[in-house]
Design a protein around this motif. Structure first.
Motif: not given
Lengths: 375, 413
Positions: A112-119, A122, A126, A129, A254, A257, A267, A269, B30-32, B136, B139-140
């Motif tokens: 939700t916060a950083i890599m929205p497209e990674t399943p 996965v 990882l 492991i 938040e 951030k 940045r 965070e 990363c993935w994306n 995401a 930031r606020r």
């Protein structure tokens, strides 16, 4: 004969136990606390600290009655062969469940916060492991890692917090003590259910080099947990106000951030997040290790290592199945998890302790270090 | 034995190779991930109404290539952005529509300012700001400002600004501690959301408008100035008053400073005395200030005691006979200054009472000190209690020094 032959120092135990509670509580907890206790959330943290101290005293007392045995071993002694096996299965499943849930929270957070497209699978696989590898190497290894990483995270977090001070408005903490005591107790139960995960120390006491120092751990762990959490909750309320904090999924993220150093270094965070990921990985390692240890004990294995790989696969599937979405996670953590966790985390030590008293098993505190119980 | 060794010899490097390949694949990003050339950076987003339901979202996109161009040669750097507008049902929808149209991947991480159009602000902003609290990438600490007029209009006209990237310009101005002017009210997303959701306070949001940089000139002078007259600058004169989440009024600069006086947030700026037009005497710099607000609850009603303590120094004196080497003249200036501050603060209170919007936060003070009373009066606070609120204002000023000169120079007769 204990399965684990590694020895850890009492400082490593402190960091391991603190980390197991701290790593995930900072994610959702401030939002849940402000939902029930508003700007009085910090009072709830203090209340939970008292409860945590009591639980810690109970658990450590119980552990020290059997200084060279872990909970499943003396559980067998107290409850009989089959009773001990049932106890071992319950504990193993509970800690495996907690490990799976923590892994899921980590994965969900990253998605939700950083890599929205990674399943999600996965990410979880990882991490599993790494976690399996850490557990395979043994307790000593990840105990040492936590000795490095946990203080680093705390120091980094504090430094980051310093730069937030100019933005804070402490007036938002007023009025204090307006929420009814039941609401405060309700939200302190939220924290307490996390504190209960620290009962993993029942498996660590026999591995401590100087287990007679265990009573001193209690206060240190509680202080290490309470002070950062209070600071965090206070800063979040002073930054966003209690109503807004309670709406956020992760107020801590938040808050991180908002860090801006001199208007040009922003940045930050990402650093904190990277460190936090390692903390959660360490947490899952300990929980997973404890779960495997009790399974190995139940089935009379002489080593838990053969279970690491199949267990990791179960862990990943469990982490995928345990929650359907973040809303459910939040709902679960603020309601059912409390009842579920507190029953097991507090109930089992109490029952065992009463049994030990009634059946006069184990040594008393004075004889703790000389341990005549060694098998 | 030998066989085992041989096996090991193959296995170890084999495993290592596999591990390296695996890590190379995984560690690369990363993935994306997307190449930087394919990213479109949104720097400002303006939100306006479009019809009774829809919104018009204007994106100001940075052109990184233009930014680097200006550094080599001298002269005025060209503009490093373009604007694009999308009409959609809500902000999120607009972002989606825009990404479909734009060849580059729309990226909101560089978004630093949200401009809310006046008509949208009057309709209510929470529903449209929700997107920004959820995403995401955001930031606020993003600045939110209320445009006087349409946001899109403002963003398009910012082409006449002498800056390559308006977003950078706005955020620099708003981030600056108000050493020179205390009349702004910069608010970021976190603060705005906090003010809207907290009990006992209504929100303020800095206003934004474009003004010609040569606005003070007379018509003939403007004619002489030629093309430069068209140059515009952003001005942040005052703040928009919100009732719940709806804009109701724009405060002027001195009223805004009045709010800041009452909240104890003035950190700089100058005051020119006297307030009434008897010629100009002197300009005084505000150095520091503290404010104490105490609600006094009596059976016959609620009163507020406000104590403003201010310290400052003299920055210029206009009248030659104002001999500030004598303490009595310093006291005289202090009194004039107290009057000026009182007038600004009272103007803010009057406005708050007239608009039935508690943007100063008197209600919050009651909530902080007497929460049970607040629960009783919360519903009628804005409409019944606030308009008749009596406020005892005590202002005390201190002039700490007169700058590097004592009395002003006088020509010898």
């Amino acid at each position: 004969m204990s399965i684990e032959k590694g020895m850890i120092s009492s400082r490593q135990t402190i960091f391991l136990i603190t980390n197991v509670i701290f790593a995930t509580e900072i994610q959702f907890l401030p939002a849940l606390l402000t939902r029930y206790a508003g700007q009085d959330a910090w009072v709830a943290v203090l209340l939970a600290a008292v409860l945590g101290l009591l639980l810690g005293a109970l658990v450590i007392h119980l552990g020290l009655r059997f200084p060279r045995q872990n909970v499943v071993e003396y559980g067998t002694e107290l409850l009989g062969k089959w009773g001990g096996r049932v106890l071992g299965m319950i504990l193993g499943l509970f800690f495996l469940y907690a490990a799976g849930a923590a892994l899921r929270e980590l994965g969900d957070h990253l998605v939700t916060a950083i890599m929205p497209e990674t399943p999600l699978v996965v990410l979880n696989a990882l991490f599993a492991i790494v976690i399996a590898y850490g557990v395979y190497l043994g307790l000593e290894v990840f105990a040492r890692v936590s000795e490095i990483l946990f203080p680093t995270f705390l120091i980094m977090g504090l430094v980051g917090a310093l730069f937030l001070i100019p933005q804070l408005n402490f007036e938002l903490l007023k009025p204090a003590f307006v929420h009814p005591p039941m609401a405060l107790l309700r939200s302190s139960m939220n924290i307490y259910s996390f504190y209960g995960e620290g009962s993993a120390i029942l498996f660590l006491i026999p591995c401590m080099r100087h287990s007679e120092q265990a009573p001193r751990i209690n206060l240190k762990v509680t202080a290490l947990l309470t002070i950062p959490l209070i600071l965090l909750v206070v800063m979040e309320i002073a930054m966003f106000g209690a109503p807004e904090t309670s709406r956020m999924i992760s107020p801590t993220l938040e808050l991180a951030k908002m860090i801006s150093i001199g208007g040009f270094l922003e940045r930050i965070e990402s650093f904190l997040l990277a460190l936090w990921i390692t903390l959660v990985a360490l947490k899952v390692m300990l929980l997973y290790y404890v779960a495997l240890l009790s399974f190995a004990q139940v089935f009379n294995l002489c080593d838990y290592r053969p279970l690491v790989l199949p267990g990791a696969i179960i862990l990943v599937s469990l982490s995928m199945l345990v929650f359907t979405d973040v809303t459910q996670t939040r709902e679960f953590l603020s309601t059912s998890w409390n009842i579920f966790a507190i029953t097991l985390e507090t109930g089992i030590p109490i029952v065992l302790y009463i049994l030990a008293l009634v059946r006069k098993k184990g040594t008393t505190r004075q004889g703790g270090s000389t341990n005549e119980e060694t098998t | 034995m030998r066989r085992q060794l041989k096996k090991l010899r193959i296995w170890k490097p084999g495993c290592l190779c596999l591990l390296i390949i695996f890590l190379a694949g995984m560690g690369a990003g990363c993935w994306n991930r997307t190449e930087i050339e394919q990213l479109g950076f949104v720097t400002i987003m303006g939100i306006d109404t479009a019809g009774p339901q829809d919104v018009l979202v204007t994106f100001q996109m940075a052109l990184p290539r233009m930014l680097t161009k200006g550094t080599g040669g001298g002269g005025v750097p060209g503009k490093a952005y373009f604007n694009a507008s999308v009409r959609a049902r809500n902000v999120s929808d607009a972002v989606r529509l825009f990404s479909e149209e734009d060849a580059k991947l729309v990226r909101l991480k560089q978004l630093s300012v949200i401009i809310v159009g006046e008509d949208l602000a009057r309709r209510g902003v929470l529903a449209d700001l929700d997107f920004f609290t959820r995403k995401a990438q955001l930031r606020r600490s993003i600045w939110v400002v209320a445009a006087k007029g349409r946001a899109a209009d403002l963003m398009i006209k910012s082409g006449t600004l002498q800056v390559p990237l308006p977003s950078k310009y706005i955020s620099t101005i708003l981030e600056r501690k108000e050493i020179l002017t205390g009349t702004r009210y910069p608010v970021n997303l976190a603060q705005f959301m906090s003010m809207v959701t907290r009990p006992g306070i209504d929100a303020l949001m800095s206003s934004i408008e474009l003004t010609p940089i040569l606005s003070g000139l007379s018509p003939t002078e403007k004619k002489d100035a030629g093309k430069e007259v068209q140059s515009m600058a952003f001005a942040f004169r005052g703040a928009g008053v919100f009732k719940k989440d709806k804009l109701v009024f724009f405060l002027g600069p001195s009223e805004t400073r009045g709010v800041r006086w009452l909240q104890g947030r003035v950190v700089g700026g100058t005051i020119t005395v006297p307030v009434d037009s008897q010629g100009t005497w002197a300009s005084l710099v505000i150095h520091s200030e503290s404010t104490k607000v105490t609600p006094i609850v009596r059976p016959d009603g609620i009163r507020f005691q406000v104590e403003i303590k201010e310290q400052g120094y003299i920055s210029s004196i206009q009248r030659g006979d104002l001999d500030v080497s004598q303490p009595k003249y310093v006291r005289l200036l202090e009194q004039e200054r107290e009057k000026a501050i009182r007038r600004e603060a009272m103007a803010a209170i009057k406005k708050s009472q007239k608009l039935h919007s508690d943007f100063i936060g008197f209600g919050e003070k009651i909530y902080e000190t007497n929460p049970s009373l607040w629960n009783q009066i919360e519903k009628d606070w804005d409409d019944q209690w606030l308009p008749d609120l009596s406020v005892d204002l005590k202002v005390s000023c201190q002039i700490k020094h007169t700058g590097l000169t004592a009395e002003p120079a006088k020509p010898i007769l």
